[in-house]
Design a protein around this motif. Structure first.
Motif, mmCIF file in Angstrom:
data_model
loop_
_atom_site.group_PDB
_atom_site.id
_atom_site.type_symbol
_atom_site.label_atom_id
_atom_site.label_comp_id
_atom_site.label_asym_id
_atom_site.label_seq_id
_atom_site.Cartn_x
_atom_site.Cartn_y
_atom_site.Cartn_z
ATOM 1 N N GLY A 145 -0.220 -9.716 -3.798
ATOM 2 C CA GLY A 145 -0.133 -8.347 -3.053
ATOM 3 C C GLY A 145 -0.057 -7.453 -4.186
ATOM 4 O O GLY A 145 -0.543 -6.095 -4.137
ATOM 5 N N GLN A 146 1.027 -7.433 -5.221
ATOM 6 C CA GLN A 146 1.352 -6.449 -6.239
ATOM 7 C C GLN A 146 0.228 -6.215 -7.068
ATOM 8 O O GLN A 146 -0.153 -5.145 -7.321
ATOM 9 N N LYS A 147 -0.442 -7.363 -7.417
ATOM 10 C CA LYS A 147 -1.479 -7.161 -8.456
ATOM 11 C C LYS A 147 -2.720 -6.436 -7.401
ATOM 12 O O LYS A 147 -3.498 -5.694 -8.232
ATOM 13 N N THR A 148 -2.875 -6.739 -6.153
ATOM 14 C CA THR A 148 -4.130 -6.137 -5.509
ATOM 15 C C THR A 148 -3.423 -4.708 -5.443
ATOM 16 O O THR A 148 -4.561 -3.504 -5.558
ATOM 17 N N LYS A 149 -2.316 -4.360 -5.248
ATOM 18 C CA LYS A 149 -2.083 -2.878 -5.010
ATOM 19 C C LYS A 149 -2.169 -2.116 -6.180
ATOM 20 O O LYS A 149 -2.886 -0.989 -6.330
ATOM 21 N N GLU A 150 -1.864 -2.826 -7.551
ATOM 22 C CA GLU A 150 -2.151 -2.209 -8.615
ATOM 23 C C GLU A 150 -3.486 -2.050 -9.118
ATOM 24 O O GLU A 150 -3.997 -0.970 -9.622
ATOM 25 N N GLY A 152 -6.176 -1.639 -6.751
ATOM 26 C CA GLY A 152 -6.529 -0.544 -6.021
ATOM 27 C C GLY A 152 -6.093 0.810 -6.607
ATOM 28 O O GLY A 152 -6.955 1.625 -6.458
ATOM 29 N N GLN A 153 -4.809 1.021 -7.069
ATOM 30 C CA GLN A 153 -4.466 2.201 -7.633
ATOM 31 C C GLN A 153 -5.127 2.707 -8.766
ATOM 32 O O GLN A 153 -5.682 3.654 -9.032
ATOM 33 N N GLN A 156 -8.581 3.766 -7.579
ATOM 34 C CA GLN A 156 -8.712 5.165 -7.045
ATOM 35 C C GLN A 156 -8.439 6.090 -8.304
ATOM 36 O O GLN A 156 -8.959 6.842 -8.238
#
Length: 164
Positions: A145-150, A152-153, A156
């Motif tokens: 989840g942390q890697k996915t969020k990173e 995605g950011q 972006q």
């Protein structure tokens, strides 16, 4: 340091007389002691003599009976040998089969007992292993989840930079 005087030791050796070589005399030594047997020894011999004699007689009778039986049965063995030899082979094979099946049965039972023991030990430690696997999966989910969020950011940010 002053030396102590050593006490004098006096050794006394007895004088041995040297005898001339002794010739062997048969009357000097006997196989049996010079005294006679005791009353207890006589009673034992008298008690065991009939027992030993009767056992020896029974052994003789058994030997004679075996010889007579062998003399009577030998011609029958010769006459019936075409039937007896295959029968003996068949009996031998049957006994060997029964013994082999018993040995294989014992081997199978011991193998099943070993497998059951392994399963019992594995099931005893299974809850601990399951808890550890759950914890690892949760840690991995948090990490992903942390890697996915990173990721995605980062995507972006790249899109925003490209738009500028």
């Amino acid at each position: 340091m002053a030396e102590r005087p050593h006490p004098h030791q006096l050794q006394v050796h007895p004088h041995h007389q040297v005898h001339p070589p002794h010739r062997y005399d048969a009357s000097d030594k006997t196989f049996f002691p010079r005294r006679g047997p005791s009353a207890g020894e006589l009673l034992v011999v008298l008690a065991l003599l009939p027992v030993g004699g009767s056992l020896l007689g029974l052994a003789g009778i058994t030997l004679v009976g075996s010889l007579i039986g062998l003399a009577v049965v030998t011609p029958l063995f010769v006459i019936f040998s075409p039937v007896l030899v295959p029968a003996a082979i068949g009996v031998f094979l049957a006994v060997a089969g029964v013994l082999t099946s018993g040995a294989l049965g014992v081997t199978g039972l011991s193998s099943l007992a070993w497998v059951a023991n392994c399963l019992r030990q594995a099931s005893a430690s299974m809850p601990q292993q399951l808890d550890e696997a759950k914890r690892r999966m949760q840690d991995m989910a948090v990490h992903m989840g942390q890697k996915t969020k990173e990721a995605g950011q980062a995507t972006q940010n790249k899109v925003q930079e490209a738009a500028k």
